[in-house]
Design a protein around this motif. Structure first.
Motif, short mmCIF file in Angstrom:
data_model
loop_
_atom_site.label_atom_id
_atom_site.label_comp_id
_atom_site.label_asym_id
_atom_site.label_seq_id
_atom_site.Cartn_x
_atom_site.Cartn_y
_atom_site.Cartn_z
N THR A 29 90.03 58.77 109.73
CA THR A 29 90.02 60.08 109.10
C THR A 29 91.41 60.42 108.57
OG1 THR A 29 90.45 61.15 111.22
CG2 THR A 29 88.15 60.91 110.54
N THR A 30 91.44 61.36 107.65
CA THR A 30 92.70 61.77 107.01
C THR A 30 92.87 63.27 107.11
OG1 THR A 30 92.59 59.94 105.42
CG2 THR A 30 94.02 61.79 104.86
N GLY A 31 94.07 63.68 107.41
CA GLY A 31 94.40 65.10 107.45
C GLY A 31 95.62 65.36 106.58
N THR A 32 95.69 66.54 106.00
CA THR A 32 96.80 66.86 105.09
C THR A 32 97.43 68.18 105.50
OG1 THR A 32 95.75 65.69 103.24
CG2 THR A 32 97.48 67.28 102.71
N VAL A 33 98.74 68.15 105.59
CA VAL A 33 99.51 69.38 105.78
C VAL A 33 100.22 69.64 104.46
CG1 VAL A 33 101.33 70.52 107.09
CG2 VAL A 33 99.86 68.81 108.21
N THR A 34 99.91 70.76 103.84
CA THR A 34 100.47 71.03 102.51
C THR A 34 101.97 71.27 102.60
OG1 THR A 34 99.96 73.39 102.76
CG2 THR A 34 98.32 71.99 101.68
N LYS A 35 102.62 70.93 101.50
CA LYS A 35 104.08 71.09 101.45
C LYS A 35 104.45 72.57 101.60
CE LYS A 35 104.13 71.22 96.38
NZ LYS A 35 104.62 70.54 95.16
N ALA A 36 105.66 72.78 102.08
CA ALA A 36 106.12 74.15 102.32
C ALA A 36 106.45 74.84 101.00
CB ALA A 36 107.36 74.13 103.22
N PRO A 37 106.15 76.12 100.87
CA PRO A 37 106.51 76.85 99.65
C PRO A 37 108.02 76.97 99.47
CG PRO A 37 105.64 78.35 101.31
CD PRO A 37 105.41 76.96 101.83
N SER A 38 108.73 76.97 100.59
CA SER A 38 110.20 76.99 100.53
C SER A 38 110.73 76.48 101.86
CB SER A 38 110.72 78.41 100.26
OG SER A 38 110.49 79.25 101.38
N ALA A 39 112.02 76.10 101.87
CA ALA A 39 112.61 75.60 103.10
C ALA A 39 112.64 76.66 104.18
CB ALA A 39 114.04 75.09 102.81
N GLU A 40 112.67 77.93 103.75
CA GLU A 40 112.72 79.04 104.72
C GLU A 40 111.33 79.42 105.22
OE1 GLU A 40 114.08 79.17 101.64
OE2 GLU A 40 116.11 78.67 102.32
N ALA A 41 110.29 78.88 104.61
CA ALA A 41 108.93 79.23 105.02
C ALA A 41 108.11 77.95 105.20
CB ALA A 41 108.28 80.14 103.98
N PRO A 42 108.35 77.21 106.29
CA PRO A 42 107.62 75.95 106.50
C PRO A 42 106.12 76.22 106.72
CG PRO A 42 108.87 76.55 108.46
CD PRO A 42 109.30 77.50 107.38
N THR A 43 105.35 75.21 106.40
CA THR A 43 103.92 75.28 106.61
C THR A 43 103.59 75.08 108.09
OG1 THR A 43 103.48 74.41 104.40
CG2 THR A 43 101.70 74.24 106.02
N GLN A 44 102.75 75.93 108.64
CA GLN A 44 102.31 75.81 110.02
C GLN A 44 100.94 75.12 110.04
OE1 GLN A 44 104.20 77.10 112.72
NE2 GLN A 44 105.75 77.37 111.10
N ALA A 45 100.76 74.16 110.94
CA ALA A 45 99.48 73.46 111.03
C ALA A 45 99.20 73.11 112.48
CB ALA A 45 99.50 72.18 110.18
N SER A 46 97.96 73.34 112.92
CA SER A 46 97.54 72.96 114.27
C SER A 46 96.80 71.64 114.17
CB SER A 46 96.64 74.05 114.87
OG SER A 46 97.36 75.24 115.06
N LEU A 47 97.31 70.63 114.89
CA LEU A 47 96.76 69.28 114.77
C LEU A 47 96.16 68.82 116.09
CD1 LEU A 47 99.73 67.61 112.82
CD2 LEU A 47 97.66 68.68 111.87
N THR A 48 95.07 68.10 115.97
CA THR A 48 94.46 67.49 117.16
C THR A 48 95.08 66.12 117.41
OG1 THR A 48 92.71 66.57 115.77
CG2 THR A 48 92.27 68.70 116.83
N ARG A 49 94.70 65.54 118.51
CA ARG A 49 95.32 64.29 118.97
C ARG A 49 95.34 63.18 117.91
NH1 ARG A 49 93.78 59.52 121.15
NH2 ARG A 49 95.13 58.59 122.77
N PRO A 50 94.24 62.88 117.21
CA PRO A 50 94.28 61.75 116.27
C PRO A 50 95.36 61.88 115.20
CG PRO A 50 92.01 62.45 116.65
CD PRO A 50 92.90 63.49 117.28
N PHE A 51 95.64 63.09 114.76
CA PHE A 51 96.63 63.29 113.70
C PHE A 51 98.05 63.41 114.24
CE2 PHE A 51 92.62 65.09 112.00
CZ PHE A 51 92.41 64.15 111.01
N LEU A 52 98.15 63.69 115.53
CA LEU A 52 99.48 63.76 116.14
C LEU A 52 100.01 62.37 116.46
CD1 LEU A 52 98.83 66.72 118.60
CD2 LEU A 52 100.37 66.77 116.61
N LEU A 53 99.09 61.41 116.67
CA LEU A 53 99.50 60.05 117.01
C LEU A 53 99.45 59.16 115.76
CD1 LEU A 53 97.60 59.65 120.40
CD2 LEU A 53 99.95 60.44 120.00
#
Length: 252
Positions: free
Chosen positions: A25-49
């Motif tokens: 499976t594939t998961g995507t975390v979108t790029k941050a709109p700016s360096a001061e506002a990083p994208t927040q994402a909650s990831l399950t085990r498969p995407f963390l490893l």
């Protein structure tokens, strides 16, 4: 019960973070709109490893939001993820930091050694510069006495006596006054005596010159060289001491 998740912050503003899990499976975390506002994402085990997450962590574009009150499942997942990440990049990051610190410390030792030498040379220049005139005067005096004046004068006088004898004889011949055999013999005898006197004076001069050269020649050259260095080597020629302000930070 749903799978536990961990929240990451993704600060890369140039590209999305695409994660390829081991199950395909594939998961995507979108790029941050700016360096001061990083994208927040909650990831399950498969995407963390995933290797992509590990690479992003190494690049410094991923950080973890530490849960204030993690569930036992979150705690266990966090430990597993930390083991995975450390196994992949932890040792490399530690080694890189150690290389930096060891290199800085080695350079610092060289700096301290250089600065000690720089300080010593500065003292030498300060002490030696005012001695230039005295060193030059003594070198000039020694050079002047390397040719013995009395012996040189004796050679000059002997040569002049020989030249005078020859000139007088030639003047007599040019005037049409032929020399008698007795006069010619007297001239030859006197000339041989003057030649011997000249040779003796030259030998005495050479011997005296060699003696003075042996005693003062090398010292005179070294003294003249020292005088030149004293007159020309300035503080500005050796630059300044090395310095920097970085000190190892204290780590809590």
């Amino acid at each position: 019960m749903s799978d536990p998740t961990l929240t990451i912050s993704y600060s890369n503003t140039a590209a999305d973070l695409v994660l390829h899990a081991a199950d395909g499976t594939t998961g995507t975390v979108t790029k941050a709109p700016s360096a001061e506002a990083p994208t927040q994402a909650s990831l399950t085990r498969p995407f963390l490893l995933t290797e992509e997450l590990r690479a992003a962590l190494k690049a410094g574009t991923v950080s973890f939001a530490i849960p204030a009150n993690p569930t036992p499942e979150q705690q266990a997942l966090f430990v597993e993820v930390l083991r995975f990440l450390f196994r992949g990049v932890g040792s490399e990051l530690i080694a890189a930091g150690r290389r930096m610190l060891d290199g800085e410390r080695a350079l610092e030792q060289q700096r301290d050694s250089y600065n000690a030498s720089h300080q010593q040379v500065t003292q030498f220049i300060t002490a030696g510069g005012p001695l230039a005139a005295g060193a030059k005067n003594l070198a000039d005096a020694m050079k002047g006495m390397l040719v013995p004046k009395a012996e040189q004068a004796a050679v000059t006088a002997a040569q002049q006596a020989l030249d005078t004898l020859d000139q007088n004889f030639l003047t007599q011949m040019n005037a049409g006054n032929d020399a008698t055999p007795a006069q010619l013999q007297a001239y030859v005898t006197q000339r041989k005596a003057l030649e011997a006197a000249l040779a003796s004076a030259q030998a005495t001069l050479a011997q005296a010159t060699q003696a003075l050269e042996a005693e003062f020649g090398a010292a005179q050259k070294e003294l003249a060289a020292a005088a030149a260095v004293m007159a020309n080597l300035k503080q500005s020629n050796i630059g300044t001491a090395l310095s920097w302000t970085w000190t190892p930070p204290s780590v809590p």
